[in-house]
Design an enzyme around this catalytic site. Structure first.
Site, PDB file in Angstrom:
ATOM      1  N   ALA A  17       0.875  -1.177   0.000  1.00  0.00           N
ATOM      2  CA  ALA A  17       0.000   0.000   0.000  1.00  0.00           C
ATOM      3  C   ALA A  17       0.914   1.229   0.000  1.00  0.00           C
ATOM      4  O   ALA A  17       2.123   1.095  -0.196  1.00  0.00           O
ATOM      5  CB  ALA A  17      -0.920  -0.029   1.217  1.00  0.00           C
ATOM      6  N   ASN A  39       3.258  -8.579  -2.459  1.00  0.00           N
ATOM      7  CA  ASN A  39       1.965  -8.157  -1.944  1.00  0.00           C
ATOM      8  C   ASN A  39       0.965  -9.281  -2.180  1.00  0.00           C
ATOM      9  O   ASN A  39       1.035  -9.981  -3.194  1.00  0.00           O
ATOM     10  CB  ASN A  39       1.472  -6.881  -2.647  1.00  0.00           C
ATOM     11  CG  ASN A  39       0.315  -6.229  -1.914  1.00  0.00           C
ATOM     12  OD1 ASN A  39       0.528  -5.521  -0.932  1.00  0.00           O
ATOM     13  ND2 ASN A  39      -0.911  -6.464  -2.367  1.00  0.00           N
ATOM     14  N   SER A 134       7.982   6.616  11.763  1.00  0.00           N
ATOM     15  CA  SER A 134       7.187   7.842  11.795  1.00  0.00           C
ATOM     16  C   SER A 134       7.586   8.780  10.671  1.00  0.00           C
ATOM     17  O   SER A 134       8.750   8.881  10.313  1.00  0.00           O
ATOM     18  CB  SER A 134       7.361   8.559  13.133  1.00  0.00           C
ATOM     19  OG  SER A 134       6.607   9.762  13.140  1.00  0.00           O
ATOM     20  N   GLY A 135       6.596   9.479  10.160  1.00  0.00           N
ATOM     21  CA  GLY A 135       6.837  10.457   9.111  1.00  0.00           C
ATOM     22  C   GLY A 135       5.778  10.411   8.032  1.00  0.00           C
ATOM     23  O   GLY A 135       5.790  11.220   7.100  1.00  0.00           O
ATOM     24  N   GLY A 136       4.847   9.438   8.162  1.00  0.00           N
ATOM     25  CA  GLY A 136       3.778   9.337   7.180  1.00  0.00           C
ATOM     26  C   GLY A 136       4.289   8.922   5.819  1.00  0.00           C
ATOM     27  O   GLY A 136       5.400   8.397   5.668  1.00  0.00           O
ATOM     28  N   HIS A 191       5.537   8.405  21.114  1.00  0.00           N
ATOM     29  CA  HIS A 191       5.694   9.453  20.099  1.00  0.00           C
ATOM     30  C   HIS A 191       4.325   9.904  19.613  1.00  0.00           C
ATOM     31  O   HIS A 191       4.035  11.104  19.530  1.00  0.00           O
ATOM     32  CB  HIS A 191       6.536   8.932  18.933  1.00  0.00           C
ATOM     33  CG  HIS A 191       6.447   9.762  17.682  1.00  0.00           C
ATOM     34  ND1 HIS A 191       5.356   9.697  16.826  1.00  0.00           N
ATOM     35  CD2 HIS A 191       7.293  10.666  17.130  1.00  0.00           C
ATOM     36  CE1 HIS A 191       5.547  10.536  15.824  1.00  0.00           C
ATOM     37  NE2 HIS A 191       6.705  11.128  15.988  1.00  0.00           N
ATOM     38  N   ASN A 192       3.473   8.946  19.281  1.00  0.00           N
ATOM     39  CA  ASN A 192       2.158   9.299  18.762  1.00  0.00           C
ATOM     40  C   ASN A 192       1.290   9.963  19.818  1.00  0.00           C
ATOM     41  O   ASN A 192       0.489  10.853  19.511  1.00  0.00           O
ATOM     42  CB  ASN A 192       1.462   8.049  18.214  1.00  0.00           C
ATOM     43  CG  ASN A 192       2.013   7.618  16.869  1.00  0.00           C
ATOM     44  OD1 ASN A 192       3.151   7.934  16.525  1.00  0.00           O
ATOM     45  ND2 ASN A 192       1.238   6.889  16.099  1.00  0.00           N
ATOM     46  N   GLU A 195       2.327  13.410  19.930  1.00  0.00           N
ATOM     47  CA  GLU A 195       1.798  14.026  18.705  1.00  0.00           C
ATOM     48  C   GLU A 195       0.353  14.475  18.914  1.00  0.00           C
ATOM     49  O   GLU A 195      -0.037  15.581  18.503  1.00  0.00           O
ATOM     50  CB  GLU A 195       1.892  13.010  17.574  1.00  0.00           C
ATOM     51  CG  GLU A 195       1.354  13.454  16.234  1.00  0.00           C
ATOM     52  CD  GLU A 195       1.390  12.309  15.230  1.00  0.00           C
ATOM     53  OE1 GLU A 195       0.346  12.030  14.612  1.00  0.00           O
ATOM     54  OE2 GLU A 195       2.466  11.684  15.083  1.00  0.00           O
ATOM     55  N   LYS A 266      -6.616   6.784  15.156  1.00  0.00           N
ATOM     56  CA  LYS A 266      -6.286   5.407  14.779  1.00  0.00           C
ATOM     57  C   LYS A 266      -5.924   4.544  15.984  1.00  0.00           C
ATOM     58  O   LYS A 266      -5.580   3.381  15.823  1.00  0.00           O
ATOM     59  CB  LYS A 266      -5.131   5.406  13.770  1.00  0.00           C
ATOM     60  CG  LYS A 266      -5.551   5.891  12.382  1.00  0.00           C
ATOM     61  CD  LYS A 266      -4.461   5.642  11.365  1.00  0.00           C
ATOM     62  CE  LYS A 266      -4.944   6.006   9.961  1.00  0.00           C
ATOM     63  NZ  LYS A 266      -3.898   5.770   8.942  1.00  0.00           N
TER      64      LYS A 266
END
Length: 486
Positions: A17, A39, A134-136, A191-192, A195, A266
């Protein structure tokens, strides 16, 4: 007939994805990496390899062929949805891999699941690594902050690969071995959580500037751009200005005004708060950020309560510029509290689960790539370098001085928001936490007295050693609790 490959790839990615595809492209762009990809739906594999022939991906249509395409020790990063999907892929890879190979879960897994998985996979002789990334989407492609757990043995192979794709700050890649089993995913969870708090604090600052001062979104964008040149410089402040400048193409209205005021989640913020409760660590700023999102989603309750009375007298901002500066300082002070609480949770988690987490290294790898990246993190790195055993981040000289210089503004903002009826749960709870920490005596003494009255929960005294109980339903004499000793 099944296709077969020679073992030419040094790293593989399962799950293509957007995050997985971008991570695979990042890996392939770095010198020395040859990337195998797989995949469950072969169409995604075909799309990736067709759109990016320059990457030289080694594509497979089966797990067995994927495993055969990897050099030993085989190393594969799983980028699939957390939960059953992750367990299914781990089971497939475990069957195809051999002792000494490495399976990396790069998704947002709950750290206790990672502990369970690492223990089960370790019994096969295969290394399992839970790696927070992390960083999207942009970070996955251009350079994320990476928080891997797992064994030291696995990191010897994995470390150079992850270092090749991580964000770089001051010549150092934003990746470090966090600790064993679930340590990496634990730190990513915290971390999240930070955030969540950071975003809520910024949103409260926006609301104050708009509601109390009357600035337009575009004007507030200018304020945030100015703030981004100082001690608040960060990715989240930067993108906030971008969001506030955006104009909706359909209506011509500010973009922020056409977005439904209902924030999604999420789950990682909720995990942070639940875990902190289990560990007995107050993370009130993070918790209020989670609850603020929950309140935003209660549409029926909010509609029914919209007629509730507000302040009887309207509070007015007398000096807009002075108030804007107060909000900036309150934001900085509350941000310090959010990070301090987050690092308290990391310390408690490390003690509970036996992890040797170096807090300064964590702050250092959060300086680039991740969502909470900020110049502010340099100060945290310096604080832990000066005192690795720092009992609380707020007691480091820099942060003590910063809070001393911002607290008057902080108090004015919290008081003003209460007087004007503007909700600032994260600002307010952060200030309450600060005042609780610095109080020489808390009303917890009364709470413990109440507990002893109705439940014989006992108490300790300030003037002698031991544990005591008052016979509240009898003659109210004090007795020493069983098991207590002087």
């Amino acid at each position: 007939m099944a296709e077969t490959h020679n073992a030419t790839a040094n790293i593989g990615v399962v799950g293509l994805a957007v995050m997985g595809s971008n991570l695979a492209r990042n890996l392939a762009s770095r010198e020395g990496n040859t990337v195998a990809v797989y995949n469950r739906s072969p169409e995604r594999t075909d799309l990736l390899t067709t759109e990016h022939p320059e990457a030289g991906f080694v594509a497979s249509k089966s797990i067995a062929d994927f495993a055969a395409s990897l050099q030993k020790p085989r190393t594969a990063i799983i980028m699939v949805q957390a939960g059953r999907g992750t367990d299914a892929v781990i089971e497939q890879l475990t069957a195809a891999f051999e002792p000494g190979d490495i399976i990396v879960d790069g998704g947002n897994a709950l750290f206790t699941d990672t502990i369970r998985r690492e223990k089960a996979v370790r019994e096969t002789g295969i290394n399992f690594v839970g790696a927070g990334i992390s960083g999207g989407e942009e970070g996955a492609l251009l350079g994320p902050s990476i928080m891997p757990g797992g064994s030291v043995e696995a990191y010897k192979t994995l470390g150079p690969i992850l270092s090749s794709i991580a964000a770089v700050v001051d010549g150092e890649p934003c990746v470090t071995h966090i600790g064993t089993d679930g340590a990496g995913h634990f730190v990513k969870m915290i971390h999240n959580g930070i955030e969540y708090a950071d975003m809520q604090l910024i949103a409260e600052a926006y609301d104050l500037l708009r509601t109390a001062v009357g600035l337009t979104p575009a004007e507030i964008a200018d304020v945030f751009t100015e703030w981004n040149t100082g001690e608040l410089e960060s990715y989240l402040i930067e993108i906030t200005a971008e969001v506030l400048r955006q104009v909706d193409a359909t209506t011509g209205e500010p973009f922020v005004d056409i977005v439904l005021d209902q924030a999604g989640s999420k789950g990682t913020g909720v995990w942070t708060v639940q875990t902190a409760l289990d560990l007995g660590v107050p993370v009130s700023g993070i918790a209020e950020a989670v609850f603020a999102r929950a309140v935003s989603s209660k549409r029926a309750q909010r509609a029914a309560a919209s007629a509730l009375p507000g302040p009887s007298a309207q509070w007015h901002v007398e000096d807009n510029d002075a108030f804007i500066e107060d909000v900036r300082r309150a934001l900085y002070a509350s941000k310090i509290i959010a990070y301090s609480q987050g690092f308290d949770a990391i310390v408690a988690g490390a003690e509970q689960y036996g992890w040797d987490i170096k807090k300064g290294d964590v702050a250092k790898i959060w300086r680039g790539g991740c969502i909470i990246r900020a110049v502010f993190l340099n100060r945290i790195t310096e604080a832990y370098a000066e005192n690795p055993g720092l009992v609380s981040l707020v007691t480091a000289p820099y942060f003590t001085e910063a809070l001393a210089g911002t607290q008057d503004s902080w108090r004015r903002v919290v008081a003003g928001s209460a007087l004007s009826g503007i909700p600032t749960p994260a600002f307010s709870s952060s200030l309450a936490y600060y005042d609780s920490l610095r109080s020489k005596r808390l009303p917890a003494a009364l709470v413990q007295g109440q507990r002893d009255f109705f439940g014989a929960h006992t108490y300790k005294r300030v003037d002698m050693v031991g544990t005591f109980h008052t016979l509240w339903s009898g003659d109210r004499t004090e007795v020493e609790s069983e098991g207590s000793s002087h």
